[in-house]
Every structure is written in C-alpha cells, then in structure tokens.
Write a protein that holds these residues in place. Sequence first.
Motif, PDB file in Angstrom:
ATOM      1  N   ALA A 150      46.871  36.116  37.374  1.00 42.25           N
ATOM      2  CA  ALA A 150      45.607  36.017  38.299  1.00 42.25           C
ATOM      3  C   ALA A 150      44.965  34.693  37.878  1.00 42.25           C
ATOM      4  O   ALA A 150      45.275  34.007  37.047  1.00 42.25           O
ATOM      5  N   ASP A 151      44.193  34.525  38.713  1.00 46.96           N
ATOM      6  CA  ASP A 151      43.054  33.482  38.443  1.00 46.96           C
ATOM      7  C   ASP A 151      42.563  33.550  37.256  1.00 46.96           C
ATOM      8  O   ASP A 151      41.466  34.793  36.860  1.00 46.96           O
ATOM      9  N   PRO A 152      42.622  32.710  36.173  1.00 50.75           N
ATOM     10  CA  PRO A 152      42.346  33.018  34.820  1.00 50.75           C
ATOM     11  C   PRO A 152      40.499  32.913  35.005  1.00 50.75           C
ATOM     12  O   PRO A 152      39.912  33.494  34.096  1.00 50.75           O
ATOM     13  N   ARG A 153      40.044  31.937  35.678  1.00 50.31           N
ATOM     14  CA  ARG A 153      38.466  31.744  35.698  1.00 50.31           C
ATOM     15  C   ARG A 153      37.954  32.837  36.109  1.00 50.31           C
ATOM     16  O   ARG A 153      36.783  33.351  35.562  1.00 50.31           O
ATOM     17  N   LEU A 154      38.301  33.546  37.308  1.00 52.19           N
ATOM     18  CA  LEU A 154      37.958  34.847  37.779  1.00 52.19           C
ATOM     19  C   LEU A 154      37.876  35.865  36.618  1.00 52.19           C
ATOM     20  O   LEU A 154      36.977  36.470  36.483  1.00 52.19           O
ATOM     21  N   LEU A 155      38.893  35.959  35.907  1.00 47.92           N
ATOM     22  CA  LEU A 155      39.246  36.952  34.972  1.00 47.92           C
ATOM     23  C   LEU A 155      38.402  36.719  33.757  1.00 47.92           C
ATOM     24  O   LEU A 155      37.550  37.685  33.298  1.00 47.92           O
ATOM     25  N   SER A 156      38.000  35.483  33.483  1.00 45.66           N
ATOM     26  CA  SER A 156      37.044  35.369  32.434  1.00 45.66           C
ATOM     27  C   SER A 156      35.787  35.525  32.588  1.00 45.66           C
ATOM     28  O   SER A 156      34.894  36.173  31.951  1.00 45.66           O
ATOM     29  N   TRP A 157      35.259  35.213  34.202  1.00 39.78           N
ATOM     30  CA  TRP A 157      33.948  35.701  34.345  1.00 39.78           C
ATOM     31  C   TRP A 157      33.813  37.278  34.590  1.00 39.78           C
ATOM     32  O   TRP A 157      32.832  37.730  34.198  1.00 39.78           O
TER      33      TRP A 157
ATOM     34  N   LEU B 162      31.757  43.755  38.215  1.00 36.68           N
ATOM     35  CA  LEU B 162      32.914  43.051  38.802  1.00 36.68           C
ATOM     36  C   LEU B 162      32.896  42.723  40.171  1.00 36.68           C
ATOM     37  O   LEU B 162      33.037  41.609  40.566  1.00 36.68           O
ATOM     38  N   VAL B 163      32.226  43.601  40.911  1.00 33.95           N
ATOM     39  CA  VAL B 163      31.928  43.002  42.307  1.00 33.95           C
ATOM     40  C   VAL B 163      30.939  41.985  42.454  1.00 33.95           C
ATOM     41  O   VAL B 163      31.211  40.962  43.446  1.00 33.95           O
ATOM     42  N   GLU B 164      30.133  41.958  41.544  1.00 34.40           N
ATOM     43  CA  GLU B 164      29.139  40.713  41.566  1.00 34.40           C
ATOM     44  C   GLU B 164      29.912  39.554  41.425  1.00 34.40           C
ATOM     45  O   GLU B 164      29.490  38.528  41.878  1.00 34.40           O
ATOM     46  N   VAL B 165      30.604  39.642  40.380  1.00 37.57           N
ATOM     47  CA  VAL B 165      31.381  38.002  40.080  1.00 37.57           C
ATOM     48  C   VAL B 165      32.434  37.628  41.276  1.00 37.57           C
ATOM     49  O   VAL B 165      32.255  36.545  41.354  1.00 37.57           O
ATOM     50  N   SER B 166      32.799  38.799  42.354  1.00 37.24           N
ATOM     51  CA  SER B 166      33.505  38.561  43.132  1.00 37.24           C
ATOM     52  C   SER B 166      32.544  37.712  44.312  1.00 37.24           C
ATOM     53  O   SER B 166      33.069  37.215  45.268  1.00 37.24           O
ATOM     54  N   ALA B 180      42.582  40.724  49.804  1.00 42.59           N
ATOM     55  CA  ALA B 180      42.929  40.511  48.685  1.00 42.59           C
ATOM     56  C   ALA B 180      42.017  40.486  47.465  1.00 42.59           C
ATOM     57  O   ALA B 180      42.421  41.096  46.597  1.00 42.59           O
ATOM     58  N   LYS B 181      40.843  40.172  48.065  1.00 39.11           N
ATOM     59  CA  LYS B 181      39.527  40.201  46.864  1.00 39.11           C
ATOM     60  C   LYS B 181      39.324  41.598  46.492  1.00 39.11           C
ATOM     61  O   LYS B 181      39.211  42.143  45.335  1.00 39.11           O
ATOM     62  N   LEU B 182      39.493  42.498  47.600  1.00 39.48           N
ATOM     63  CA  LEU B 182      39.136  44.118  47.426  1.00 39.48           C
ATOM     64  C   LEU B 182      40.173  44.367  46.419  1.00 39.48           C
ATOM     65  O   LEU B 182      40.009  45.320  45.545  1.00 39.48           O
ATOM     66  N   ASP B 183      41.503  44.257  46.783  1.00 40.14           N
ATOM     67  CA  ASP B 183      42.589  44.842  45.933  1.00 40.14           C
ATOM     68  C   ASP B 183      42.329  44.400  44.592  1.00 40.14           C
ATOM     69  O   ASP B 183      42.821  45.098  43.652  1.00 40.14           O
ATOM     70  N   HIS B 184      41.979  43.042  44.311  1.00 35.61           N
ATOM     71  CA  HIS B 184      41.770  42.503  43.007  1.00 35.61           C
ATOM     72  C   HIS B 184      40.766  43.155  42.360  1.00 35.61           C
ATOM     73  O   HIS B 184      41.217  43.664  41.017  1.00 35.61           O
ATOM     74  N   ILE B 185      39.926  43.339  42.904  1.00 37.72           N
ATOM     75  CA  ILE B 185      38.640  44.308  42.250  1.00 37.72           C
ATOM     76  C   ILE B 185      39.160  45.661  41.628  1.00 37.72           C
ATOM     77  O   ILE B 185      39.217  46.005  40.650  1.00 37.72           O
ATOM     78  N   LEU B 186      39.768  46.246  42.827  1.00 33.64           N
ATOM     79  CA  LEU B 186      40.114  47.544  42.605  1.00 33.64           C
ATOM     80  C   LEU B 186      41.197  47.841  41.259  1.00 33.64           C
ATOM     81  O   LEU B 186      41.379  48.466  40.460  1.00 33.64           O
ATOM     82  N   ASN B 187      42.207  46.707  41.408  1.00 31.24           N
ATOM     83  CA  ASN B 187      43.123  46.894  40.585  1.00 31.24           C
ATOM     84  C   ASN B 187      42.835  46.458  39.003  1.00 31.24           C
ATOM     85  O   ASN B 187      43.345  47.377  38.202  1.00 31.24           O
ATOM     86  N   LEU B 188      41.788  45.452  39.024  1.00 29.92           N
ATOM     87  CA  LEU B 188      41.273  45.130  37.692  1.00 29.92           C
ATOM     88  C   LEU B 188      40.489  46.359  37.273  1.00 29.92           C
ATOM     89  O   LEU B 188      40.682  46.746  35.835  1.00 29.92           O
ATOM     90  N   PHE B 189      39.700  47.066  38.011  1.00 32.43           N
ATOM     91  CA  PHE B 189      38.722  48.231  37.479  1.00 32.43           C
ATOM     92  C   PHE B 189      39.830  49.328  37.208  1.00 32.43           C
ATOM     93  O   PHE B 189      39.604  50.038  36.040  1.00 32.43           O
ATOM     94  N   PHE B 190      40.931  49.708  37.965  1.00 34.70           N
ATOM     95  CA  PHE B 190      41.479  50.708  37.713  1.00 34.70           C
ATOM     96  C   PHE B 190      42.619  50.612  36.842  1.00 34.70           C
ATOM     97  O   PHE B 190      42.937  51.553  35.627  1.00 34.70           O
ATOM     98  N   ASP B 191      43.209  49.747  36.847  1.00 39.62           N
ATOM     99  CA  ASP B 191      44.389  49.287  35.784  1.00 39.62           C
ATOM    100  C   ASP B 191      44.538  48.194  34.927  1.00 39.62           C
ATOM    101  O   ASP B 191      45.257  47.971  34.259  1.00 39.62           O
ATOM    102  N   GLY B 192      43.232  47.628  34.932  1.00 33.28           N
ATOM    103  CA  GLY B 192      42.976  46.490  34.088  1.00 33.28           C
ATOM    104  C   GLY B 192      43.818  45.235  34.207  1.00 33.28           C
ATOM    105  O   GLY B 192      44.589  45.086  34.932  1.00 33.28           O
ATOM    106  N   ALA B 193      43.721  44.166  33.138  1.00 29.71           N
ATOM    107  CA  ALA B 193      44.295  42.909  33.473  1.00 29.71           C
ATOM    108  C   ALA B 193      45.739  42.834  32.926  1.00 29.71           C
ATOM    109  O   ALA B 193      46.517  41.935  33.195  1.00 29.71           O
TER     110      ALA B 193
END
Lengths: 200, 200
Positions: A150-157, B162-166, B180-193
């Motif tokens: 995934a985008d590493p910068r976004l992940l780091s933030w 996490l939403v604020e970061v986006s 895609a942004k929405l999916d990214h946030i939800l994936n990160l929050f529910f399933d982690g990196a």
Amino acid sequence: MATQERSSATQARILDAARALFLERNFADVTMEQVAATAQATKGAVYHHFASKEELYLAMLHADLEDKRELFQRAVDMPGNCRERLRRLTSDYFHLPRGHREIISLVRRDVNVFEGDARTSLIRAYQSALPEQVEKILCDGVEAKQIEAADPRLLSWSFVALVEVSLSPHAGRVFPGGEAKLDHILNLFFDGASTAVVPN
Amino acid sequence: MATQERSSATQARILDAARALFLERNFADVTMEQVAATAQATKGAVYHHFASKEELYLAMLHADLEDKRELFQRAVDMPGNCRERLRRLTSDYFHLPRGHREIISLVRRDVNVFEGDARTSLIRAYQSALPEQVEKILCDGVEAKQIEAADPRLLSWSFVALVEVSLSPHAGRVFPGGEAKLDHILNLFFDGASTAVVPN
DNA sequence: GCAAATACCGACCAGTCGGTATGTTTCCCC
DNA sequence: GGGGAAACATACCGACTGGTCGGTATTTGC
C-alpha cells in the motif's frame, strides 16, 4: 567563559519556557512577556537571543524535532522485522518526558499560522523526524512481504495517528501500563480490529 | 416578514464567512472585520447577531456539529453489520462539501483557546456528533463478535483518526476515486496492515 | 401615515502586544 | 585596569483589534 555559559543557560531557559507555554496555548495566545517571565528573564533578554516571536517558536520546534529524529533513527537502524522496529520506535516515544512527547501534535496544530519558507521547512522537519522514519520501516516491511503493498506514506501517517490517539488521558486510563498500550496499537495497526481471521 | 428574512439571511452569510475563515486561520488570526467583510456586512451587523467573537465561533461550530450528528445518526440507525454501517458513515462524510468536511479537525485544533462551559460543551458536541456515533456501531460489532473486545471509545477515536488522515491532499492523490479510499480505510481498520492471515 | 421596533452602520475607544531604543551591568582581553 | 563588547534590563512606541455606542434606514403594527 562564565558569560558564555550564563548566556546559553538563559537561552535554554527561554526555549524550555517557550516549549511549555506553546504546548498549552496557541501561538497567538502566548505573549513574549509570559515567555520571559516563565524563563525568569525579561523581554529584552528574549529579544536578545531570538529576533522575533516566530523565530523563537520555530527554533524551539526545530530543536525538538531534531532530537526526535535522532531518537527514532535508532529504531530505524535496529535489526529485526518491521513490527519489532516499530514497537521499539513507539516505545522510545512513550518513554519521553511528557512535555517532549506532545510537541509533535503541536506542529499539526499551528503550522497554519506560518507561510512560505518557515512553513515548508517546519513541515519538512516534522516529516523527516517522524513519518519518514516510520515510512522507512514500513517500506522494508512491504519489501519483506510482512505488510500488504500500500502507499507507505499513507500507512506511516496512519500509524502516527494511531499513536497520537493513545496520548489521550482516556487511553492512559484504559492502559495504565505502557506495555499494554503498545501492544494495543501494534495489534490494531497490523492485525486490525476484526475478529475475522480471513479478511474479505 | 421581509425584514426577518433579510435578517436571517445576513446571519447565515456571517456564519458562512466565519466557517470559511476559521477553517484556514486560527481563532486569533481571524478578525471580526474580516468576517464582516467576507459576509458583505459590517462589524456592527456581526455584533448585532453575535455577542462576541467567541460566541460567533461557538455558534458556527455547534450548528455544524449538529448537522453532522444528524447525518451520522442515519448510518447508526441503518440495518446491516458493523462494517457496512461504518462504511456508510464514512461515505456520507466524504460526500460532504469540502468546507463542511474539515470543520471536525478544527475542533481539535483550537479547543484549547476556550475554558469552562464553552470548552466542555464544545467537546461534548463534538463527541456526540462523531466519536460516540462510531462508538455505538463498534459496540454492536463487539457484541456480535465481529470485532475484538477492546475499549470501544478508544477504537472509535482510532477510526476517526484514520479517516482524518485520509483527508490529506496526498491521500487524495493516492486514491483519486472515493471508493478506493473508503476501502483502504476499512481494510486497514478491520484487517490491519499485515499480510499475516493468522494474528499472533 | 405615523410611531415604535428592528436591522444595520461606522467612527471611535481602550487595552494589548510585538518590537525597539536606550540605558546599565558584567565580564573578557590586552 | 580600562575600554569595549556582550548580556541583559526598562521604558516606551505604534499598530492592531475586540467591543461600544450614537445614529440612520427600513419595516411593521395600528
């Protein structure tokens, strides 16, 4: 020689006072007289060492950010996998004294009051002190397939944001010990909040 | 009747101007004359409708937070599982016009300039507009065993963070489309990196 | 059509605060 | 040991800004 020592001592006192005051009030709500008083000096002394309020503020921030950059560098250079290094970095951060810990959120808070070079160089200092270091660790993790691409910068933030959340008093109450808090952040970031073992 | 319309129209213009200005500058860096000018009114008119600068600011924020509370309420009341409802809430948020979207980070930015009742009621309004709504959804998720048992308030703050970061421009570049942004946030929050399917 | 109310205007005041100009003390160096 | 510079201290300036207040224009109720 005594005069030089004395001089840099007052300078340090002024920077300390500035850090404490700017931490609890806005840039605009801190007066130079308050800084002087807190530093047990006078306005003349403050203006002798710093040309303006803005310069004082920026000097304080840059000094602090440079300290943090060096501190976090150690976690970046550490051997071990991505998660271990991130844990170390966050742990180092939590072990900072309170006044130094929260300076970082302060950058986000009033970066908007500056413009031009001051603003850009401040953002750059912040970026290289914290998010970029996290980013390096994450990039290694992506390369080693420990982390989803995934985008590493976004992940780091995102990671930094999660850490910042844990600075709240409420988080302190939920996790009185530092270890549990650390685990919570890392678990949330790496494995998410879901109980589902297989992501959809 | 025409005079009342006219009156509430200027009041709305003043609130709009206040929102726009306070969004890009600090509370202290916005002058009442700027507000008046932007609203195409005079300082007299502004002070006719709002007793003080602080009251104007708080009125603007409370009005906006109340709007958001109602908006998010719809996602909370929606049928469906935890993830679907969170997705809906976040999607609603992303579809707000830009000026209304970022007001929320503004609360965190300069809540410190107030004290006493103003401060507490502002925090309360923010809490009940956003984190508490997320918290309700998360609590249901924990109950339905869709989410690991953890402090729901802390989890909701994390999600909000996490939403604020986006909201950053960089996130906008990485995910040009909203989905895609929405999916990214939800994936990160529910399933982690992490790529690991089985959490440690 | 008139009088009271309401919305609004804009000059003005008073306080604040960043910044400066000008002492005064202390220390260093020759 | 004296002169000069650096480190402060103090008094002050001037610009800015939140808030006020007397006045005016437009409605509205009667």
